[in-house]
Design a protein around this motif. Structure first.
Motif, PDB file in Angstrom:
ATOM      1  N   GLU A 186     -43.080 -85.784 103.400  1.00  0.00           N
ATOM      2  CA  GLU A 186     -43.473 -86.695 102.326  1.00  0.00           C
ATOM      3  C   GLU A 186     -43.818 -88.063 102.895  1.00  0.00           C
ATOM      4  O   GLU A 186     -43.361 -88.439 103.969  1.00  0.00           O
ATOM      5  CB  GLU A 186     -42.377 -86.809 101.278  1.00  0.00           C
ATOM      6  CG  GLU A 186     -41.142 -87.512 101.735  1.00  0.00           C
ATOM      7  CD  GLU A 186     -40.082 -87.584 100.658  1.00  0.00           C
ATOM      8  OE1 GLU A 186     -39.046 -88.178 100.951  1.00  0.00           O
ATOM      9  OE2 GLU A 186     -40.275 -87.063  99.557  1.00  0.00           O
ATOM     10  N   MET A 187     -44.653 -88.786 102.161  1.00  0.00           N
ATOM     11  CA  MET A 187     -45.097 -90.101 102.631  1.00  0.00           C
ATOM     12  C   MET A 187     -44.310 -91.186 101.908  1.00  0.00           C
ATOM     13  O   MET A 187     -44.218 -91.177 100.682  1.00  0.00           O
ATOM     14  CB  MET A 187     -46.585 -90.289 102.340  1.00  0.00           C
ATOM     15  CG  MET A 187     -47.477 -89.351 103.104  1.00  0.00           C
ATOM     16  SD  MET A 187     -49.220 -89.663 102.793  1.00  0.00           S
ATOM     17  CE  MET A 187     -49.396 -89.038 101.136  1.00  0.00           C
ATOM     18  N   ILE A 188     -43.748 -92.102 102.657  1.00  0.00           N
ATOM     19  CA  ILE A 188     -43.073 -93.267 102.103  1.00  0.00           C
ATOM     20  C   ILE A 188     -43.868 -94.478 102.570  1.00  0.00           C
ATOM     21  O   ILE A 188     -43.876 -94.817 103.744  1.00  0.00           O
ATOM     22  CB  ILE A 188     -41.610 -93.348 102.565  1.00  0.00           C
ATOM     23  CG1 ILE A 188     -40.868 -92.104 102.095  1.00  0.00           C
ATOM     24  CG2 ILE A 188     -40.962 -94.615 102.041  1.00  0.00           C
ATOM     25  CD1 ILE A 188     -39.474 -91.984 102.601  1.00  0.00           C
ATOM     26  N   ILE A 189     -44.572 -95.090 101.623  1.00  0.00           N
ATOM     27  CA  ILE A 189     -45.439 -96.222 101.939  1.00  0.00           C
ATOM     28  C   ILE A 189     -44.808 -97.475 101.365  1.00  0.00           C
ATOM     29  O   ILE A 189     -44.501 -97.550 100.183  1.00  0.00           O
ATOM     30  CB  ILE A 189     -46.844 -96.009 101.360  1.00  0.00           C
ATOM     31  CG1 ILE A 189     -47.441 -94.720 101.932  1.00  0.00           C
ATOM     32  CG2 ILE A 189     -47.736 -97.201 101.666  1.00  0.00           C
ATOM     33  CD1 ILE A 189     -48.712 -94.285 101.280  1.00  0.00           C
ATOM     34  N   GLY A 244     -57.835 -86.221 105.427  1.00  0.00           N
ATOM     35  CA  GLY A 244     -57.803 -87.653 105.682  1.00  0.00           C
ATOM     36  C   GLY A 244     -57.451 -88.453 104.450  1.00  0.00           C
ATOM     37  O   GLY A 244     -56.831 -89.498 104.527  1.00  0.00           O
ATOM     38  N   VAL A 245     -57.831 -87.972 103.283  1.00  0.00           N
ATOM     39  CA  VAL A 245     -57.561 -88.683 102.040  1.00  0.00           C
ATOM     40  C   VAL A 245     -56.099 -88.522 101.639  1.00  0.00           C
ATOM     41  O   VAL A 245     -55.463 -89.465 101.201  1.00  0.00           O
ATOM     42  CB  VAL A 245     -58.484 -88.146 100.920  1.00  0.00           C
ATOM     43  CG1 VAL A 245     -58.075 -88.702  99.586  1.00  0.00           C
ATOM     44  CG2 VAL A 245     -59.923 -88.471 101.234  1.00  0.00           C
ATOM     45  N   LYS A 246     -55.548 -87.355 101.799  1.00  0.00           N
ATOM     46  CA  LYS A 246     -54.203 -87.067 101.318  1.00  0.00           C
ATOM     47  C   LYS A 246     -53.116 -87.599 102.231  1.00  0.00           C
ATOM     48  O   LYS A 246     -52.140 -88.153 101.776  1.00  0.00           O
ATOM     49  CB  LYS A 246     -54.010 -85.552 101.149  1.00  0.00           C
ATOM     50  CG  LYS A 246     -54.900 -84.937 100.106  1.00  0.00           C
ATOM     51  CD  LYS A 246     -54.419 -85.274  98.740  1.00  0.00           C
ATOM     52  CE  LYS A 246     -55.252 -84.568  97.700  1.00  0.00           C
ATOM     53  NZ  LYS A 246     -54.886 -84.877  96.368  1.00  0.00           N
ATOM     54  N   CYS A 247     -53.260 -87.415 103.519  1.00  0.00           N
ATOM     55  CA  CYS A 247     -52.189 -87.753 104.441  1.00  0.00           C
ATOM     56  C   CYS A 247     -52.494 -89.082 105.144  1.00  0.00           C
ATOM     57  O   CYS A 247     -53.298 -89.143 106.058  1.00  0.00           O
ATOM     58  CB  CYS A 247     -52.015 -86.641 105.464  1.00  0.00           C
ATOM     59  SG  CYS A 247     -50.494 -86.766 106.389  1.00  0.00           S
ATOM     60  N   LYS A 248     -51.847 -90.144 104.701  1.00  0.00           N
ATOM     61  CA  LYS A 248     -52.085 -91.471 105.273  1.00  0.00           C
ATOM     62  C   LYS A 248     -51.163 -91.772 106.449  1.00  0.00           C
ATOM     63  O   LYS A 248     -51.421 -92.663 107.219  1.00  0.00           O
ATOM     64  CB  LYS A 248     -51.845 -92.548 104.216  1.00  0.00           C
ATOM     65  CG  LYS A 248     -52.835 -92.534 103.098  1.00  0.00           C
ATOM     66  CD  LYS A 248     -52.498 -93.653 102.149  1.00  0.00           C
ATOM     67  CE  LYS A 248     -53.461 -93.718 100.995  1.00  0.00           C
ATOM     68  NZ  LYS A 248     -53.127 -94.798 100.071  1.00  0.00           N
ATOM     69  N   ARG A 254     -45.101 -84.296  99.329  1.00  0.00           N
ATOM     70  CA  ARG A 254     -45.642 -83.627 100.509  1.00  0.00           C
ATOM     71  C   ARG A 254     -46.871 -82.827 100.088  1.00  0.00           C
ATOM     72  O   ARG A 254     -46.810 -81.993  99.204  1.00  0.00           O
ATOM     73  CB  ARG A 254     -44.585 -82.706 101.090  1.00  0.00           C
ATOM     74  CG  ARG A 254     -44.945 -82.157 102.414  1.00  0.00           C
ATOM     75  CD  ARG A 254     -43.810 -81.299 102.962  1.00  0.00           C
ATOM     76  NE  ARG A 254     -44.413 -80.333 103.834  1.00  0.00           N
ATOM     77  CZ  ARG A 254     -44.598 -79.070 103.553  1.00  0.00           C
ATOM     78  NH1 ARG A 254     -44.173 -78.588 102.417  1.00  0.00           N
ATOM     79  NH2 ARG A 254     -45.197 -78.266 104.394  1.00  0.00           N
ATOM     80  N   TYR A 255     -48.008 -83.087 100.723  1.00  0.00           N
ATOM     81  CA  TYR A 255     -49.232 -82.354 100.463  1.00  0.00           C
ATOM     82  C   TYR A 255     -49.347 -81.208 101.458  1.00  0.00           C
ATOM     83  O   TYR A 255     -48.689 -81.209 102.490  1.00  0.00           O
ATOM     84  CB  TYR A 255     -50.449 -83.283 100.601  1.00  0.00           C
ATOM     85  CG  TYR A 255     -50.534 -84.318  99.524  1.00  0.00           C
ATOM     86  CD1 TYR A 255     -50.859 -83.964  98.223  1.00  0.00           C
ATOM     87  CD2 TYR A 255     -50.295 -85.655  99.790  1.00  0.00           C
ATOM     88  CE1 TYR A 255     -50.939 -84.907  97.228  1.00  0.00           C
ATOM     89  CE2 TYR A 255     -50.386 -86.603  98.797  1.00  0.00           C
ATOM     90  CZ  TYR A 255     -50.707 -86.231  97.519  1.00  0.00           C
ATOM     91  OH  TYR A 255     -50.793 -87.164  96.533  1.00  0.00           O
ATOM     92  N   PRO A 263     -39.362 -90.614 106.863  1.00  0.00           N
ATOM     93  CA  PRO A 263     -38.322 -90.327 105.881  1.00  0.00           C
ATOM     94  C   PRO A 263     -37.008 -89.815 106.483  1.00  0.00           C
ATOM     95  O   PRO A 263     -35.985 -89.812 105.810  1.00  0.00           O
ATOM     96  CB  PRO A 263     -38.952 -89.256 104.983  1.00  0.00           C
ATOM     97  CG  PRO A 263     -40.066 -88.695 105.756  1.00  0.00           C
ATOM     98  CD  PRO A 263     -40.508 -89.738 106.722  1.00  0.00           C
ATOM     99  N   LYS A 264     -37.020 -89.423 107.746  1.00  0.00           N
ATOM    100  CA  LYS A 264     -35.813 -88.885 108.371  1.00  0.00           C
ATOM    101  C   LYS A 264     -34.955 -89.961 109.033  1.00  0.00           C
ATOM    102  O   LYS A 264     -33.810 -89.708 109.370  1.00  0.00           O
ATOM    103  CB  LYS A 264     -36.196 -87.836 109.410  1.00  0.00           C
ATOM    104  CG  LYS A 264     -36.856 -86.629 108.787  1.00  0.00           C
ATOM    105  CD  LYS A 264     -37.295 -85.647 109.826  1.00  0.00           C
ATOM    106  CE  LYS A 264     -38.037 -84.502 109.176  1.00  0.00           C
ATOM    107  NZ  LYS A 264     -38.623 -83.611 110.158  1.00  0.00           N
ATOM    108  N   ARG A 265     -35.491 -91.158 109.216  1.00  0.00           N
ATOM    109  CA  ARG A 265     -34.728 -92.224 109.874  1.00  0.00           C
ATOM    110  C   ARG A 265     -33.663 -92.791 108.949  1.00  0.00           C
ATOM    111  O   ARG A 265     -33.850 -92.900 107.742  1.00  0.00           O
ATOM    112  CB  ARG A 265     -35.659 -93.339 110.321  1.00  0.00           C
ATOM    113  CG  ARG A 265     -36.536 -92.901 111.477  1.00  0.00           C
ATOM    114  CD  ARG A 265     -37.312 -94.025 112.043  1.00  0.00           C
ATOM    115  NE  ARG A 265     -36.389 -94.994 112.609  1.00  0.00           N
ATOM    116  CZ  ARG A 265     -36.732 -96.209 112.947  1.00  0.00           C
ATOM    117  NH1 ARG A 265     -37.960 -96.617 112.790  1.00  0.00           N
ATOM    118  NH2 ARG A 265     -35.847 -97.044 113.447  1.00  0.00           N
TER     119      ARG A 265
END
Length: 94
Positions: A54-57, A22-26, A47-48, A74-76
């Motif tokens: 990968e997360m793009i915030i 829960g902490v790593k993947c938002k 990417r965790y 990230p794929k869009r």
């Protein structure tokens, strides 16, 4: 007794790993389309092990809603264009 201790240790380890997820993947839910002019900050997290990609915030600012954070897919194609635009925008020193 050793078996009970081992089982409790395994249970504790599983609970710690579940909370770390829960902490790593938002980015469990991806955000809406965004207007480039509203972007305040863009963060790219690696990417965790618990996340699929990968997360793009992105942090947006609007007069009505103030600051909001959204996760982008990230794929869009729109996200890829945003990344290119943001790099150029940052290089210009804005």
């Amino acid at each position: 007794m050793k078996l009970l201790t081992a089982a409790l240790l395994l249970l504790f380890l599983a609970m710690c790993l579940a909370s770390a997820e829960g902490v790593k993947c938002k980015c469990s839910r991806k955000g809406p389309k965004i207007r480039f002019s509203n972007v305040r900050k863009l963060e790219i997290k690696p990417r965790y092990p618990f996340c699929v990609e990968e997360m793009i915030i992105v942090t947006l600012w609007t007069r009505v809603r103030g600051e909001q954070q959204h996760c982008l897919n990230p794929k869009r194609q729109n996200t890829v264009r945003l990344l290119k635009w943001y790099r150029v925008w940052k290089e210009k020193g804005r």
